[in-house]
Each structure stands twice: as C-alpha cells, then as structure tokens.
Design a protein around this motif. Structure first.
Motif, mmCIF file in Angstrom:
data_model
loop_
_atom_site.group_PDB
_atom_site.id
_atom_site.type_symbol
_atom_site.label_atom_id
_atom_site.label_comp_id
_atom_site.label_asym_id
_atom_site.label_seq_id
_atom_site.Cartn_x
_atom_site.Cartn_y
_atom_site.Cartn_z
ATOM 1 N N GLU A 87 -61.384 -111.117 40.871
ATOM 2 C CA GLU A 87 -62.328 -110.906 39.866
ATOM 3 C C GLU A 87 -62.181 -111.577 38.708
ATOM 4 O O GLU A 87 -61.182 -110.936 37.434
ATOM 5 C CB GLU A 87 -62.180 -109.065 39.645
ATOM 6 C CG GLU A 87 -62.437 -108.699 40.789
ATOM 7 C CD GLU A 87 -62.242 -107.239 41.286
ATOM 8 O OE1 GLU A 87 -61.100 -106.827 40.671
ATOM 9 O OE2 GLU A 87 -62.914 -106.653 41.806
ATOM 10 N N PRO A 88 -61.721 -112.607 38.644
ATOM 11 C CA PRO A 88 -61.644 -113.460 37.030
ATOM 12 C C PRO A 88 -62.714 -113.104 36.379
ATOM 13 O O PRO A 88 -63.719 -112.701 36.009
ATOM 14 C CB PRO A 88 -61.988 -114.330 37.308
ATOM 15 C CG PRO A 88 -62.502 -114.893 37.928
ATOM 16 C CD PRO A 88 -62.691 -113.890 39.317
ATOM 17 N N ASP A 89 -61.980 -113.135 34.804
ATOM 18 C CA ASP A 89 -62.790 -112.881 33.397
ATOM 19 C C ASP A 89 -63.077 -114.504 32.965
ATOM 20 O O ASP A 89 -64.404 -114.188 32.035
ATOM 21 C CB ASP A 89 -61.837 -112.372 32.326
ATOM 22 C CG ASP A 89 -61.782 -111.206 32.339
ATOM 23 O OD1 ASP A 89 -62.486 -109.912 33.344
ATOM 24 O OD2 ASP A 89 -60.359 -109.719 32.241
ATOM 25 N N TYR A 90 -62.846 -114.907 33.380
ATOM 26 C CA TYR A 90 -63.156 -116.419 32.754
ATOM 27 C C TYR A 90 -62.447 -117.553 34.334
ATOM 28 O O TYR A 90 -61.309 -116.977 34.701
ATOM 29 C CB TYR A 90 -62.576 -116.792 31.703
ATOM 30 C CG TYR A 90 -62.131 -115.997 30.527
ATOM 31 C CD1 TYR A 90 -63.371 -116.582 29.556
ATOM 32 C CD2 TYR A 90 -61.730 -115.387 29.956
ATOM 33 C CE1 TYR A 90 -63.548 -115.272 28.802
ATOM 34 C CE2 TYR A 90 -62.432 -114.369 28.911
ATOM 35 C CZ TYR A 90 -62.958 -114.592 27.817
ATOM 36 O OH TYR A 90 -63.419 -113.760 26.900
ATOM 37 N N LEU A 91 -63.148 -118.338 34.439
ATOM 38 C CA LEU A 91 -63.381 -119.941 34.913
ATOM 39 C C LEU A 91 -62.390 -120.827 33.571
ATOM 40 O O LEU A 91 -63.292 -121.227 32.901
ATOM 41 C CB LEU A 91 -63.787 -120.322 35.522
ATOM 42 C CG LEU A 91 -64.439 -119.387 37.107
ATOM 43 C CD1 LEU A 91 -65.885 -120.769 37.560
ATOM 44 C CD2 LEU A 91 -63.448 -118.438 37.694
ATOM 45 N N VAL A 107 -69.381 -116.355 38.328
ATOM 46 C CA VAL A 107 -68.749 -116.010 39.207
ATOM 47 C C VAL A 107 -67.341 -114.688 37.987
ATOM 48 O O VAL A 107 -67.284 -113.539 38.121
ATOM 49 C CB VAL A 107 -67.293 -116.470 40.182
ATOM 50 C CG1 VAL A 107 -65.741 -115.394 39.953
ATOM 51 C CG2 VAL A 107 -68.257 -116.463 41.456
ATOM 52 N N PRO A 108 -67.258 -115.190 36.942
ATOM 53 C CA PRO A 108 -66.198 -114.504 36.344
ATOM 54 C C PRO A 108 -67.224 -113.390 35.467
ATOM 55 O O PRO A 108 -68.488 -113.578 35.371
ATOM 56 C CB PRO A 108 -65.719 -115.451 34.803
ATOM 57 C CG PRO A 108 -66.436 -116.628 35.432
ATOM 58 C CD PRO A 108 -67.160 -116.730 36.620
ATOM 59 N N LYS A 109 -66.514 -112.945 35.051
ATOM 60 C CA LYS A 109 -67.159 -111.568 34.189
ATOM 61 C C LYS A 109 -67.641 -111.773 33.034
ATOM 62 O O LYS A 109 -69.117 -111.510 32.077
ATOM 63 C CB LYS A 109 -65.854 -110.154 34.430
ATOM 64 C CG LYS A 109 -65.636 -109.784 35.660
ATOM 65 C CD LYS A 109 -64.643 -108.768 35.511
ATOM 66 C CE LYS A 109 -64.082 -108.144 36.790
ATOM 67 N NZ LYS A 109 -62.919 -107.135 36.407
ATOM 68 N N VAL A 110 -66.764 -113.058 31.816
ATOM 69 C CA VAL A 110 -67.372 -113.534 31.235
ATOM 70 C C VAL A 110 -67.779 -114.106 30.915
ATOM 71 O O VAL A 110 -69.246 -114.636 30.064
ATOM 72 C CB VAL A 110 -65.982 -113.295 29.807
ATOM 73 C CG1 VAL A 110 -66.932 -113.325 29.013
ATOM 74 C CG2 VAL A 110 -65.488 -111.747 29.764
#
Length: 329
Positions: A87-91, A107-110
C-alpha cells in the motif's frame, strides 16, 4: 504538521544512487520506507562494476529492517501484487534497469517518480552520463519525473541544474549526478509528505534519446581529431574502458589521455601511429598528437609507458573517417 509518505524504493542492488536514497528514505521522519525492490539474484548493474568502493542494497536494507524484494521481473503479476499489498503512496525509482510497466506504475496511491540523470527532455534513455561526456556537454541537470508509458516521457516534478566543465570523465559526471539527485530527493520529501507536487509536461519535440552504449561506441578511432578522441576516452572511463585495436586484432584499453602540448613527437603525424619518446607515449590523431597517460590491464590502471604500446606500432583507423566520408563527431 505534515503526515508521512509511504514509499517503495526501486534500485539496482549495487547502485551508488540507490544506496544514499535508501539511507535517506529510511531515516527521514516524513518517510515510511515499506520495502526495497532490487535486482534479481546474481545480477549487477554494469555502471558500477570495477568501482573501488561497492555497495549492496540488500545487505543495507536488511540492517535497517526493511523488506527486500528481488523478483526476476517486477512486472510479473506476483511481483505487482507484492508491491500493491504494501500500500505505498509512492514508488521511487533511482537507477533501476527494468522497464516498469503500466500495471505497476499505477499501484501507488499518489504517483510513481523516477530520478533521471539528465536535463530531460534531453538525453532520455540509458547511461546519459556516457553520452554527455562523449558529446562534450557543459550544461546538465538531473530530473525527477512521473513514470509514464513512454521511456522517460513523464511530467517533470523537479529539476536541478549541474554545471559542467566539459572535461569530466564518465565516473566523475555520474558521481556529480548522483549527489545532485540525492539533494533533489531531500528537497522533494516535504512535498511528498504533503501530497503537493508540481508538474510540467516535457516538450517532447526537444527530446533527444540515447541507448546503452555498446562495444562499437567504446572502440577508439584515431582518424578523428584529438579532442574528439579525448572525449571518447573520458566517456569510457573506467569500466568497461575505451579501447584501441592493434593491427593483429588485440585490444588495448586506454583510460586517460592528455594534450601533447610542446612535447609532441618530432615526426610525421600519422593517425593511429604510436610514438614513444622520453616524455611519454603518443598516438597520432587527425589533427595532432595525443599523449596516452594510462592504460588498463584487467581492472588495473597503469602508466602507458609500462607495456603494450611501443614506438612504431600502428592502431586501426577507419579509412572512411580519414577520407571524410563520415562525420567527425
């Protein structure tokens, strides 16, 4: 007070850029480093082979208690699912050789951010430090961009200038770019935590793209002017090293050269001809003599006078260059 940003870092296991990124992301109070995704086992990034000091991101991450993933392909469904589960915000991508495809980018939220060592849209592609040295650039930058479907085509989030002398070796430029990227990450982290990023689309009409240099790029040709040959030598330094071919087909790795100055050999200038004098070893180029200062024997750098280059020896010259049928660039 800003919240933290949850990050997954992608970098090669022996990356001199990935190591300080890992250190900063682990220790920064605004970052929650969820995992490091790195090279498959027994795979190294060739940029750093032969460096006197080495790093190992897997060992470094384990010492910090950070999870390490080493999939054969980051785009395989299992690998994508493993990153999604975090559940990353960023890669954050810093010197990672695999192409990251849409399924993982989203995938990331941001968003997903790549740190690239050039002034995009100029010098997109692999190993820009090689091509910038080869071309004698005196201006540069590092860029943080959003990952997009096209290679190095995403919107620019941040860009830091890196003034150059035009005399750097590939290792010197690569090191300068690594430090500039680390500083850019440090500046960017508060905005990552606040989810507050600016975006500027690249002008792809200005884009230049360079692929990974191959053996033909590292092969020296003394039918070119001395300054061009010198740039090619600096671009090849130190691994794998620019090389010249002798008439018997053997290769001689040339690691450093210098202008001949007032100590030029007092003989006819012939491209590819080696002249040894009490002052050093020289090779003829299209316009003047060039002093060869060091060569490589294996991974060891030794003075040119020590071996393999003898007075009167001839090195291969491309006759199509010498006759002017190819551009002297």
């Amino acid at each position: 007070m800003a919240s933290t940003a949850r990050v997954v870092l992608f970098s090669e296991v022996n990356s001199k850029l990935g190591s300080p990124f890992l250190d900063m992301l682990h220790h920064h109070p605004l970052i929650d480093l969820a995992a490091v995704v790195t090279s498959p086992p027994a795979t190294l990034c060739d940029y750093f082979i032969g460096d006197t000091q080495t790093v190992d991101l897997e060992d470094q991450a384990k010492k910090y208690g950070v999870e390490v993933l080493r999939p054969a392909s980051v785009n395989d469904p299992e690998a994508v699912s493993a990153v999604k589960w975090l559940e990353p915000d960023y890669l954050i991508v810093a010197n990672f050789q695999q192409v990251i495809k849409k399924g993982l980018i989203e995938v990331p939220k941001v968003t997903s951010i790549n740190f690239h060592p050039s002034q995009l849209p100029l010098y997109a592609g692999l190993a820009p430090f090689y091509w910038m040295v080869r071309n004698g650039e005196t201006e540069g930058a590092v860029s943080a961009i959003e990952l997009a479907a096209g290679l190095d085509t995403g919107a620019i989030i941040s860009q830091h200038k890196t003034p150059l002398t035009g005399r750097e070796t590939a290792i010197e430029l690569r090191t300068l770019q690594e430090r500039a990227n680390v500083l850019m990450l440090l500046d960017l982290i508060p905005n990552l935590a606040k989810r507050s990023l600016t975006r500027r689309e690249q002008n792809l009409g200005e884009r230049t793209y360079f692929g990974r240099p191959g053996s033909k790029e590292y092969r020296l040709d003394f039918a070119y002017p001395a300054e061009v040959v010198a740039r090619h030598v600096r671009a090849g330094y130190r691994h794998p090293g620019a090389f010249a071919e002798a008439l018997d087909g053997s290769r001689i790795k040339i690691l450093s050269v210098a202008p001949s100055g007032t100590s030029s050999p007092q003989s006819e200038l012939v491209p590819g001809l080696i002249r040894g004098t009490v002052d050093g070893v020289y090779v003829g180029c299209a316009d003047e003599w060039l002093r060869i200062t060091t060569i490589g024997i294996g991974e060891v750098e030794v003075p040119a006078q020590s071996a393999r280059l003898v007075d009167g020896q001839r090195l291969v010259v491309d006759e199509s260059v010498a006759s002017g049928s190819k551009s002297l660039a």
